[in-house]
Design a protein around this motif. Structure first.
Motif, PDB file in Angstrom:
ATOM      1  N   LEU A 154       1.761  12.045  -0.696  1.00 27.99           N
ATOM      2  CA  LEU A 154       3.162  12.696  -1.116  1.00 27.99           C
ATOM      3  C   LEU A 154       4.963  11.315  -1.182  1.00 27.99           C
ATOM      4  O   LEU A 154       5.063  10.959  -1.888  1.00 27.99           O
ATOM      5  CB  LEU A 154       3.998  13.755  -0.649  1.00 27.99           C
ATOM      6  CG  LEU A 154       3.072  15.409  -1.396  1.00 27.99           C
ATOM      7  CD1 LEU A 154       3.244  16.036  -0.554  1.00 27.99           C
ATOM      8  CD2 LEU A 154       4.228  15.451  -2.655  1.00 27.99           C
ATOM      9  N   ALA A 155       4.306  10.727   0.556  1.00 29.53           N
ATOM     10  CA  ALA A 155       5.268   9.656   0.222  1.00 29.53           C
ATOM     11  C   ALA A 155       4.896   8.467   0.001  1.00 29.53           C
ATOM     12  O   ALA A 155       6.113   8.047  -0.412  1.00 29.53           O
ATOM     13  CB  ALA A 155       5.178   9.803   2.578  1.00 29.53           C
ATOM     14  N   GLU A 156       4.005   8.043  -0.836  1.00 33.60           N
ATOM     15  CA  GLU A 156       3.780   6.477  -1.519  1.00 33.60           C
ATOM     16  C   GLU A 156       4.495   7.445  -3.083  1.00 33.60           C
ATOM     17  O   GLU A 156       4.977   6.480  -3.816  1.00 33.60           O
ATOM     18  CB  GLU A 156       2.238   6.861  -1.429  1.00 33.60           C
ATOM     19  CG  GLU A 156       1.420   6.429  -0.426  1.00 33.60           C
ATOM     20  CD  GLU A 156      -0.075   6.092  -1.133  1.00 33.60           C
ATOM     21  OE1 GLU A 156      -0.782   6.445  -1.606  1.00 33.60           O
ATOM     22  OE2 GLU A 156      -0.170   5.055   0.631  1.00 33.60           O
ATOM     23  N   GLU A 157       3.774   8.700  -3.523  1.00 35.47           N
ATOM     24  CA  GLU A 157       4.317   8.887  -4.960  1.00 35.47           C
ATOM     25  C   GLU A 157       6.326   9.321  -4.618  1.00 35.47           C
ATOM     26  O   GLU A 157       6.792   8.720  -5.395  1.00 35.47           O
ATOM     27  CB  GLU A 157       4.067  10.413  -5.049  1.00 35.47           C
ATOM     28  CG  GLU A 157       4.992  11.307  -6.233  1.00 35.47           C
ATOM     29  CD  GLU A 157       4.419  12.374  -6.291  1.00 35.47           C
ATOM     30  OE1 GLU A 157       5.286  13.613  -7.144  1.00 35.47           O
ATOM     31  OE2 GLU A 157       3.017  12.981  -5.948  1.00 35.47           O
ATOM     32  N   ARG A 158       6.348   9.179  -3.913  1.00 33.90           N
ATOM     33  CA  ARG A 158       8.443   9.326  -3.641  1.00 33.90           C
ATOM     34  C   ARG A 158       8.279   7.869  -3.517  1.00 33.90           C
ATOM     35  O   ARG A 158      10.138   7.164  -3.852  1.00 33.90           O
ATOM     36  CB  ARG A 158       8.200   9.755  -1.748  1.00 33.90           C
ATOM     37  CG  ARG A 158      10.208   9.214  -1.695  1.00 33.90           C
ATOM     38  CD  ARG A 158      10.301  10.513  -0.344  1.00 33.90           C
ATOM     39  NE  ARG A 158      11.863   9.586  -0.249  1.00 33.90           N
ATOM     40  CZ  ARG A 158      12.050   7.714   0.686  1.00 33.90           C
ATOM     41  NH1 ARG A 158      11.293   7.947   1.066  1.00 33.90           N
ATOM     42  NH2 ARG A 158      13.514   8.778   0.932  1.00 33.90           N
ATOM     43  N   MET A 159       7.913   6.601  -3.085  1.00 28.69           N
ATOM     44  CA  MET A 159       8.267   5.371  -3.113  1.00 28.69           C
ATOM     45  C   MET A 159       7.325   4.793  -4.316  1.00 28.69           C
ATOM     46  O   MET A 159       8.582   4.286  -4.484  1.00 28.69           O
ATOM     47  CB  MET A 159       7.321   4.687  -1.699  1.00 28.69           C
ATOM     48  CG  MET A 159       8.154   4.766  -0.702  1.00 28.69           C
ATOM     49  SD  MET A 159       9.459   5.322   0.009  1.00 28.69           S
ATOM     50  CE  MET A 159       9.664   3.370  -0.109  1.00 28.69           C
ATOM     51  N   ASN A 160       7.216   5.498  -5.246  1.00 32.15           N
ATOM     52  CA  ASN A 160       6.570   4.633  -6.532  1.00 32.15           C
ATOM     53  C   ASN A 160       7.568   5.245  -7.864  1.00 32.15           C
ATOM     54  O   ASN A 160       7.318   5.653  -9.155  1.00 32.15           O
ATOM     55  CB  ASN A 160       4.929   4.720  -6.624  1.00 32.15           C
ATOM     56  CG  ASN A 160       4.645   3.885  -5.827  1.00 32.15           C
ATOM     57  OD1 ASN A 160       4.692   3.327  -5.501  1.00 32.15           O
ATOM     58  ND2 ASN A 160       3.454   4.797  -5.235  1.00 32.15           N
ATOM     59  N   PHE A 161       8.260   6.576  -7.394  1.00 29.79           N
ATOM     60  CA  PHE A 161       9.212   6.711  -8.258  1.00 29.79           C
ATOM     61  C   PHE A 161      10.549   5.743  -9.080  1.00 29.79           C
ATOM     62  O   PHE A 161      10.027   5.682 -10.522  1.00 29.79           O
ATOM     63  CB  PHE A 161      10.663   7.313  -7.573  1.00 29.79           C
ATOM     64  CG  PHE A 161      10.405   8.847  -7.779  1.00 29.79           C
ATOM     65  CD1 PHE A 161      11.103   9.410  -8.381  1.00 29.79           C
ATOM     66  CD2 PHE A 161      10.214   9.717  -6.944  1.00 29.79           C
ATOM     67  CE1 PHE A 161      10.629  11.533  -8.549  1.00 29.79           C
ATOM     68  CE2 PHE A 161       9.715  11.055  -7.070  1.00 29.79           C
ATOM     69  CZ  PHE A 161      10.053  11.704  -7.856  1.00 29.79           C
ATOM     70  N   LEU A 162      10.478   4.359  -8.884  1.00 30.53           N
ATOM     71  CA  LEU A 162      10.663   3.344  -9.180  1.00 30.53           C
ATOM     72  C   LEU A 162       9.427   2.206 -10.071  1.00 30.53           C
ATOM     73  O   LEU A 162       8.439   1.695  -8.420  1.00 30.53           O
ATOM     74  CB  LEU A 162      11.618   2.717  -8.347  1.00 30.53           C
ATOM     75  CG  LEU A 162      12.570   1.308  -9.147  1.00 30.53           C
ATOM     76  CD1 LEU A 162      13.388   1.361 -10.236  1.00 30.53           C
ATOM     77  CD2 LEU A 162      13.080   0.835  -7.708  1.00 30.53           C
ATOM     78  N   PRO A 163       9.075   2.171 -10.764  1.00 29.38           N
ATOM     79  CA  PRO A 163       7.894   1.814 -11.256  1.00 29.38           C
ATOM     80  C   PRO A 163       7.875   0.019 -11.200  1.00 29.38           C
ATOM     81  O   PRO A 163       8.919  -0.424 -10.929  1.00 29.38           O
ATOM     82  CB  PRO A 163       8.139   2.074 -12.657  1.00 29.38           C
ATOM     83  CG  PRO A 163       9.657   2.393 -13.320  1.00 29.38           C
ATOM     84  CD  PRO A 163       9.991   2.709 -12.092  1.00 29.38           C
ATOM     85  N   ALA A 164       6.964  -0.117 -11.139  1.00 21.63           N
ATOM     86  CA  ALA A 164       5.958  -1.751 -10.474  1.00 21.63           C
ATOM     87  C   ALA A 164       6.822  -2.289 -11.521  1.00 21.63           C
ATOM     88  O   ALA A 164       6.804  -2.472 -11.995  1.00 21.63           O
ATOM     89  CB  ALA A 164       5.532  -1.977  -9.870  1.00 21.63           C
TER      90      ALA A 164
END
Length: 643
Positions: free
Chosen positions: A487-497
């Protein structure tokens, strides 16, 4: 819809009202609300349907949203009623109804077309012209709410037989509402000079000569010439007050300068006694200031707050809790060790906590909206008194039900109830399920459009990434580290690379407004845009104002030199956000401006990646651009660095 009132709230909170308000009979205010409810029930019989209003419905909603929601004056339930039976052009009622007269709408359209025909000019945008004429009427009524003049009139006119006769203002009450109208117009993004033009029209006996009901209302008003004199004489002090309130809103949005802002607001309270807006902002800032002192690992979960966030760093402090490993002892003891009940002492600074609680109680004694009640419950849950923690659970449940009944895009009360269920150990599975459902539905409701017919949208004060953070923190507390990590990774990945495709809006190009980019120095800013008309200073930032461009620039100094941290664009701005690989690159990127449609914006920038503080947030090069839409049109834009 179920009838909903915080019947016990006034009795619970009334003793605290003396902190900010004069002592009062707790039942007197309830009698006023009941009388208002009877009056609005009568108005409902002559109410116009939404379909019959045409574009007026969206115009009314847009003006009210800017005056009530974006100023943080009222995030509670607001019923919007357009009626042919209203004695006033517009009227705010303390049962939560904002009524507008059909004759006022006719007057505004008549004025627009009469001016156009007499001058030979072309009507460029009738929606803008309608808003300009409507705004001071609604701002005055919003100011009556802010200044609590309705209750002052009710108490003074005790012999009145009807609600309208008991709430008719005298000159002092009218003047107080005039003055705060200036503040609200300024905060909402309207020209505050609209106030003096409006009062000038009230002074002219010919202004409403074609409209009998409006003329009868105008004729009974306190002397408009004297009102105009007062408003003109105090313009500079009112502009300073608007700057102070704007600074408080910025402190809440950014989580900076809180203790200084709280001191400034404390100085305003005795100058503007009984002002609900200043009182509630004081309570909000006090709450946020206490949160700054409380360790995140003790609070466990980040509460959802009833004001619009922007760049507040609080979420990152709570996210750092996920890096704290669960000890073997805690793992063996399970939930009981991780959540051993509420602490014996309040986390953080106890004096700051008590101050926030008392300020909330004073406000709730006057107006117990579900947004305020929910926030108050998240304070009470940290009390050492078990009875108060039980009260927090009940208050949060009631507020969540009310919010859910309205079908609002905002999920603040429901998320807070889920957290209180979790923190008190009442029902861990239900708390997690509630939060997961909020996450699923967070993007499914129109952000600023009406979710329930007849009710003004609440907007969305929170940040949808915080829902994921809350779920991650719950998983961490329940010793599910792998789920928490995902979930923490999902939160940080809201902004696409940044992808390789040159067609992507997030392809590494740079976002600029007339050449200005985030991170540019103030020397670059002045070279591109010139010197600002004026600068609003806070303790940590400078807000450079460019009214000619319809924009402002927030200057920070975290890097050691003054650089552009945030670029804001307001209504009728001449600026467009442009994505390009370099300053020398020829670009055919579409020029999108405020007033353009959401579909046009998303053709250029793609779909939003999250929602925050009433705004849809989009990936834009190496940063983000947040957009406020009203009626499907761009009203404001705000660009900042990614994350």
């Amino acid at each position: 819809m179920k009838a909903f009132r915080y019947l016990g709230a006034a009795a619970v909170f009334c003793s605290a009202a003396a902190v900010l308000f004069a002592a009062e009979d707790p039942l007197s205010r309830q009698r006023m609300v009941d009388s208002a409810r009877n009056e609005t029930a009568l108005l409902s019989y002559a109410a116009s349907s939404a379909d019959s209003l045409g574009d007026w419905k969206e115009t009314i909603d847009a003006v009210l949203f800017l005056l009530l929601r974006k100023t943080e004056l009222d995030r509670g339930s607001i019923r919007v009623l357009v009626s042919d039976a209203l004695e006033y052009p517009a009227r705010w009622y303390p049962d939560g109804t904002f009524a507008v007269s059909t004759e006022l709408l006719d007057y505004i359209d008549y004025t627009i077309f009469d001016r156009a025909s007499s001058s030979g000019r072309r009507i460029r945008n009738i929606d803008d012209e309608r808003e300009t004429l409507l705004a001071p009427f609604l701002a005055y009524e919003a100011a009556r709410l802010a200044c609590d003049t309705c209750y002052a009139s009710w108490q003074r006119n005790a012999s009145g037989e009807s609600f309208n006769s008991r709430t008719r203002e005298d000159f002092d009450e009218t003047s107080a509402a005039d003055r705060y109208s200036y503040v609200l117009l300024s905060l909402a993004g309207f020209d505050p000079a609209l106030l003096t033009r409006w009062i000038e029209a009230l002074a002219d006996p010919e202004s409403f000569s074609q409209f009998d009901r409006l003329e009868s209302w105008r004729a009974e008003l306190p002397d408009a010439t004297t009102r105009l004199l007062y408003a003109s004489r105090e313009a500079s002090s009112l502009a300073a007050l608007a700057d102070e309130i704007s600074g408080a809103l910025q402190a809440l949005a950014s989580g900076t300068g809180l203790s200084e802002t709280l001191s400034n607001l404390a100085e305003l309270v005795p100058v503007y006694p009984g002002n609900l807006h200043i009182a509630e902002l004081s309570a909000f800032v006090a709450y946020r200031n206490w949160l700054s002192t409380a360790p995140a690992d003790e609070l466990k979960l980040l509460p959802f707050l009833p004001w619009a966030k922007e760049t507040d760093p609080l979420a990152e402090r709570f996210a750092s809790v996920l890096d704290i490993p669960v000890s073997q002892h805690q793992a063996s003891q399970g939930v009981a060790a991780l959540l051993p009940g509420m602490p014996v002492s309040v986390p953080g600074n106890n004096a700051d906590y008590i101050r926030a609680v008392k300020l909330f109680e004073a406000c709730l004694a006057v107006r117990a909206s579900d947004a305020l009640v929910s926030a108050y419950a998240t304070l009470l849950v940290w009390s050492a008194d078990p009875a108060l923690r039980r009260q927090a659970l009940e208050l949060s449940r009631t507020a969540a039900i009310r919010e859910s009944e309205e079908g609002s895009a905002d999920y603040t009360a429901r998320a807070n109830h889920a957290q209180i269920l979790f923190l008190t150990g009442t029902d861990y599975p239900e708390a997690h399920t509630m939060m997961a459902n909020i996450r699923t539905n967070a993007d499914s409701v129109p952000l600023t459009g009406r979710a329930l017919p007849g009710f003004l949208s609440r907007g969305m004060t929170g940040d949808t990434r915080d829902i994921v953070l809350s779920l991650a923190l719950m998983s961490h507390a329940l010793n599910s580290p792998e789920q928490a990590r995902k979930l923490a990774e999902e939160r940080m990945n809201f902004l696409p690379a940044v992808p390789d495709s040159p067609d992507s809006p997030n392809d590494g190009r740079t976002l600029s407004f007339r050449g200005l980019q985030l991170g540019d120095t103030t020397d670059v800013l002045t070279a591109l845009w010139g010197k600002p008309a004026f600068i609003n200073y806070t303790w940590y930032t400078e807000n450079w104002q460019y009214p000619g461009l319809g924009a402002s620039v927030l200057i920070g100094s975290a890097s050691g030199e003054q650089t552009v941290d945030l670029i804001r664009v307001f209504g009728n701005s001449v600026l467009s956000p442009i994505l390009q690989a370099s300053e020398s690159e020829e670009t055919d990127f579409p020029h999108i401006r405020t007033g353009d449609s959401q579909s046009d914006f998303e053709k250029a920038f793609g779909k939003s990646v999250w929602r925050s503080g009433d705004y849809e947030v989009y990936a834009a090069g190496k940063g983000t651009i947040a957009v406020l839409y009203l009626d499907g049109k761009i009203r404001r834009m705000s660009a900042r660095s990614a994350h």
